[in-house]
Every structure is written in structure tokens, then in C-alpha cells.
Write a protein that holds these residues in place. Structure first.
Motif, PDB file in Angstrom:
ATOM      1  N   ASP A  12       1.013  -1.286   0.080  1.00  0.00           N
ATOM      2  CA  ASP A  12      -0.029   0.093  -0.126  1.00  0.00           C
ATOM      3  C   ASP A  12       0.856   1.331  -0.044  1.00  0.00           C
ATOM      4  O   ASP A  12       0.302   2.315  -0.117  1.00  0.00           O
ATOM      5  CB  ASP A  12      -1.111  -0.073   1.227  1.00  0.00           C
ATOM      6  CG  ASP A  12      -1.785  -1.105   1.211  1.00  0.00           C
ATOM      7  OD1 ASP A  12      -2.317  -1.425   0.060  1.00  0.00           O
ATOM      8  OD2 ASP A  12      -2.120  -1.545   2.293  1.00  0.00           O
ATOM      9  N   PHE A  13       2.284   1.078  -0.060  1.00  0.00           N
ATOM     10  CA  PHE A  13       3.115   2.284   0.089  1.00  0.00           C
ATOM     11  C   PHE A  13       4.337   2.224  -0.888  1.00  0.00           C
ATOM     12  O   PHE A  13       4.699   1.123  -1.149  1.00  0.00           O
ATOM     13  CB  PHE A  13       3.873   2.368   1.683  1.00  0.00           C
ATOM     14  CG  PHE A  13       2.486   2.665   2.581  1.00  0.00           C
ATOM     15  CD1 PHE A  13       2.298   3.754   3.021  1.00  0.00           C
ATOM     16  CD2 PHE A  13       1.952   1.544   3.222  1.00  0.00           C
ATOM     17  CE1 PHE A  13       1.281   3.895   4.129  1.00  0.00           C
ATOM     18  CE2 PHE A  13       1.019   1.516   3.979  1.00  0.00           C
ATOM     19  CZ  PHE A  13       0.516   2.990   4.576  1.00  0.00           C
ATOM     20  N   GLU A  14       4.494   3.336  -1.418  1.00  0.00           N
ATOM     21  CA  GLU A  14       5.916   3.230  -2.148  1.00  0.00           C
ATOM     22  C   GLU A  14       6.937   3.757  -1.234  1.00  0.00           C
ATOM     23  O   GLU A  14       6.871   4.894  -0.498  1.00  0.00           O
ATOM     24  CB  GLU A  14       6.004   4.157  -3.292  1.00  0.00           C
ATOM     25  CG  GLU A  14       7.225   4.519  -4.023  1.00  0.00           C
ATOM     26  CD  GLU A  14       7.041   5.485  -5.234  1.00  0.00           C
ATOM     27  OE1 GLU A  14       7.957   5.980  -5.554  1.00  0.00           O
ATOM     28  OE2 GLU A  14       5.940   6.092  -5.419  1.00  0.00           O
ATOM     29  N   ILE A  15       8.025   2.767  -1.030  1.00  0.00           N
ATOM     30  CA  ILE A  15       8.955   2.717   0.098  1.00  0.00           C
ATOM     31  C   ILE A  15      10.194   3.244  -0.461  1.00  0.00           C
ATOM     32  O   ILE A  15      10.724   2.777  -1.382  1.00  0.00           O
ATOM     33  CB  ILE A  15       9.120   1.418   0.788  1.00  0.00           C
ATOM     34  CG1 ILE A  15       7.879   1.258   1.302  1.00  0.00           C
ATOM     35  CG2 ILE A  15      10.109   1.662   1.946  1.00  0.00           C
ATOM     36  CD1 ILE A  15       7.601  -0.090   2.119  1.00  0.00           C
ATOM     37  N   ALA A  16      11.007   4.111   0.206  1.00  0.00           N
ATOM     38  CA  ALA A  16      12.282   4.545  -0.214  1.00  0.00           C
ATOM     39  C   ALA A  16      13.104   4.755   1.012  1.00  0.00           C
ATOM     40  O   ALA A  16      12.441   5.013   2.282  1.00  0.00           O
ATOM     41  CB  ALA A  16      12.273   5.985  -0.793  1.00  0.00           C
ATOM     42  N   ASP A 164       0.342  17.011   6.534  1.00  0.00           N
ATOM     43  CA  ASP A 164      -1.133  17.436   6.731  1.00  0.00           C
ATOM     44  C   ASP A 164      -1.851  17.239   5.265  1.00  0.00           C
ATOM     45  O   ASP A 164      -2.934  16.624   5.365  1.00  0.00           O
ATOM     46  CB  ASP A 164      -1.353  18.754   7.295  1.00  0.00           C
ATOM     47  CG  ASP A 164      -2.762  18.986   8.049  1.00  0.00           C
ATOM     48  OD1 ASP A 164      -3.440  18.132   8.085  1.00  0.00           O
ATOM     49  OD2 ASP A 164      -2.859  20.052   8.745  1.00  0.00           O
ATOM     50  N   ASP A 165      -1.106  17.934   4.162  1.00  0.00           N
ATOM     51  CA  ASP A 165      -1.927  17.883   3.075  1.00  0.00           C
ATOM     52  C   ASP A 165      -2.110  16.619   2.329  1.00  0.00           C
ATOM     53  O   ASP A 165      -2.917  16.176   1.848  1.00  0.00           O
ATOM     54  CB  ASP A 165      -1.168  18.597   2.144  1.00  0.00           C
ATOM     55  CG  ASP A 165      -1.234  20.160   2.274  1.00  0.00           C
ATOM     56  OD1 ASP A 165      -1.867  20.501   3.066  1.00  0.00           O
ATOM     57  OD2 ASP A 165       0.145  20.821   1.787  1.00  0.00           O
ATOM     58  N   ALA A 166      -1.009  15.599   2.710  1.00  0.00           N
ATOM     59  CA  ALA A 166      -1.145  14.008   2.183  1.00  0.00           C
ATOM     60  C   ALA A 166      -2.244  13.248   2.995  1.00  0.00           C
ATOM     61  O   ALA A 166      -2.999  12.428   2.590  1.00  0.00           O
ATOM     62  CB  ALA A 166       0.266  13.432   2.261  1.00  0.00           C
ATOM     63  N   PRO A 171      -6.867   7.334   2.326  1.00  0.00           N
ATOM     64  CA  PRO A 171      -8.181   6.768   2.264  1.00  0.00           C
ATOM     65  C   PRO A 171      -8.824   6.572   3.670  1.00  0.00           C
ATOM     66  O   PRO A 171      -8.106   6.403   4.695  1.00  0.00           O
ATOM     67  CB  PRO A 171      -7.904   5.215   1.882  1.00  0.00           C
ATOM     68  CG  PRO A 171      -6.429   5.244   1.053  1.00  0.00           C
ATOM     69  CD  PRO A 171      -5.523   6.441   1.702  1.00  0.00           C
ATOM     70  N   PRO A 172     -10.005   7.032   3.981  1.00  0.00           N
ATOM     71  CA  PRO A 172     -10.555   7.136   5.436  1.00  0.00           C
ATOM     72  C   PRO A 172     -10.271   5.842   6.269  1.00  0.00           C
ATOM     73  O   PRO A 172     -10.317   5.705   7.400  1.00  0.00           O
ATOM     74  CB  PRO A 172     -11.958   7.496   5.072  1.00  0.00           C
ATOM     75  CG  PRO A 172     -11.971   8.295   3.856  1.00  0.00           C
ATOM     76  CD  PRO A 172     -10.979   7.365   3.059  1.00  0.00           C
TER      77      PRO A 172
END
Length: 261
Positions: A12-16, A164-166, A171-172
Motif C-alpha cells: 500500500d506504500f511506495e517505500i524509499a 497534513d496535505d497528504a 483513504p479514510p
């Protein structure tokens, strides 16, 4: 990061991966949504929400944040700083200004202790270089140990934060607090720690017991009440000596169900 690397959470995430200081810059520029940041970055990067309950902290000597010298502390006049963690740099300045004697000069430098000490009285080493140092060859101060000795509070080096923007676009149904807390808990299971020690000991040129004890004994992973007290004190002292701007009031991501871990 256990569940992100060994379970389905990472899908569910793009990880770096990068240094904590670079994580903070990525959050500040908007190129990352969530990052583990040096505590100091919260005073410098606006618009961040803290993920509750998870931290990289210490309630005892931490081993990986060291001031290394060939002379006693009272003979140190200039310090070379490994700048990979803004928090450790600020902590160094606080310790000198508040308790070890002020008036020192500080210079950024690559974390090579021989080069550091060739031009300076002491060097700040962070992370792997600190863990790998032969402490029998030098005089060393564990900065977490010094902080705890003088304040009686744990020291928080880093925590997870989300822009905050992200957060408004997430998804709730995605409970970020629970995701990161559960990942931490699974990573601290004995079998997980054993696997991490097996993988990382040869990479760091350390023994498996040394890696395991560092992860299980020197690092505290919960952003609990005592850690928050230590964190607020750090922000206050850093602002007082001009090491950091005044930190804003901490804003935490609301947990979906139970109280903060």
C-alpha cells in the motif's frame, strides 16, 4: 519497518530509504508523504502530524550517538559534527551549553573519526560509524546517557510524521497509527530480532549478539508520556540556546480506536 518488508503492508506504500535528515527534507518539499524524521525537524518543517506511540528513543545509553575525543571534555574547544541527524547535532550543542561548558565551535564533517580528530578536538558520530568505533582507543560520551543523567528524562531521536496535505488525500479506512504500531510490535518479536541480527551483523561488521542487544536494550520504541516530556524539554532547551527555532505545539494523528500505545 517489519510489516512493510515482510508482510503485505508494503503493497500500500511506495517505500524509499535514506537518512532521517533527508526524510525531513523530502517531507518539507512534498516529495514524501510519511517519513521517520529527526525530532529536530519538527521545529523546522511546517505542516506535519505526528504518528502516535512510535519513536526511536532511549531510556539508557544508546551506543549509536557518541562524542569521540582523545582529550577530556574540559579540553575540547572545537567539535566536528556528523550532520546526518539534526537532532543529535542540536543535542550536542545543548549538552555543551547547559552542562559541559559553552564556547565551543562546531563544524560539519564526514563521519571519519581519524579525519575528524586530525583537525578537531572531538567528533560527533551517529549511527553505524558510532556502533563500529573501537571505544577502547578514545574517550567517548554517549549523548543519550548524558542527557538522561542531567535531566532524568528519556531522549527521543526520531518519530514518524505525515504531511497534513497528504493526510487529507489518504483513504479514510487507512489507520496509519495502527499500521505503524503493529509493524513495530511484530519487529520486536524475538524471532524478528533474531532475523534482523543475522542479516545486519555481517553488514555492520558486528556480532549478532551486539546487534540484537542494541535493538532490544538500547532503543526504546514507544512515544510514551515520559518520552514526550523529554521531547518537550529538548525543544525548550534547543530554542533557548538558538540550536533550533521554537517548535510548534505537537499535533498527533487521531487513533481510530484504542488509546495511544
Amino acid at each position: 519497518m517489519w510489516d512493510f518488508e515482510h508482510g503485505e503492508t508494503g503493497r500500500d506504500f511506495e517505500i524509499a530509504y535514506t537518512l532521517p535528515s533527508a526524510c525531513a527534507r523530502a517531507l518539507g518539499s512534498g516529495t514524501a508523504d510519511i517519513g521517520i524524521i529527526p525530532a529536530a525537524a519538527y521545529a523546522e518543517v511546517p505542516g506535519l502530524i505526528v504518528l502516535p506511540g512510535v519513536a526511536i528513543a532511549s531510556r539508557r545509553p544508546v551506543r549509536s550517538i557518541l562524542l569521540v575525543s582523545r582529550v577530556p571534555v574540559d579540553q575540547i574547544h572545537n567539535v566536528a559534527l556528523d550532520t546526518s541527524s539534526m537532532t543529535s547535532v542540536a543535542l550536542t550543542k545543548i549538552l555543551f551549553e547547559k552542562w559541559l561548558g559553552g564556547g565551543r565551535t562546531f563544524s560539519p564533517m564526514e563521519p571519519n573519526i581519524e579525519k575528524m580528530l586530525a583537525a578537531h578536538d572531538a567528533g560527533l558520530l551517529i549511527g553505524d560509524p558510532a556502533l563500529q568505533i573501537d571505544r577502547s582507543r578514545y574517550l567517548t560520551l554517549d549523548l543519550a546517557e548524558e542527557w538522561i543523567r542531567h535531566t532524568g528524562k528519556p531522549f527521543v531521536f526520531a518519530f514518524w510524521a505525515v504531511r497534513d496535505d497528504a493526510l487529507r488525500e489518504a483513504p479514510p479506512s487507512q489507520d496509519l497509527a495502527a499500521i505503524f504500531q503493529q509493524s513495530r510490535d511484530r519487529g520486536l518479536e524475538p524471532a524478528s530480532l533474531d532475523q534482523i541480527a543475522r542479516e545486519w551483523a555481517p553488514r555492520l561488521n558486528l556480532t549478532e549478539p551486539a546487534v540484537r542487544s542494541y535493538l532490544s536494550e538500547n532503543i526504546h520504541y514507544r512515544l510514551d508520556a515520559s518520552c514526550l516530556e523529554g521531547l518537550q524539554l529538548f525543544y525548550r532547551y534547543a530554542a533557548e540556546i538558538g540550536a533550533l527555532p521554537a517548535a510548534p505545539e505537537m499535533r498527533f494523528l487521531k487513533v481510530a480506536s484504542t488509546a495511544m500505545a
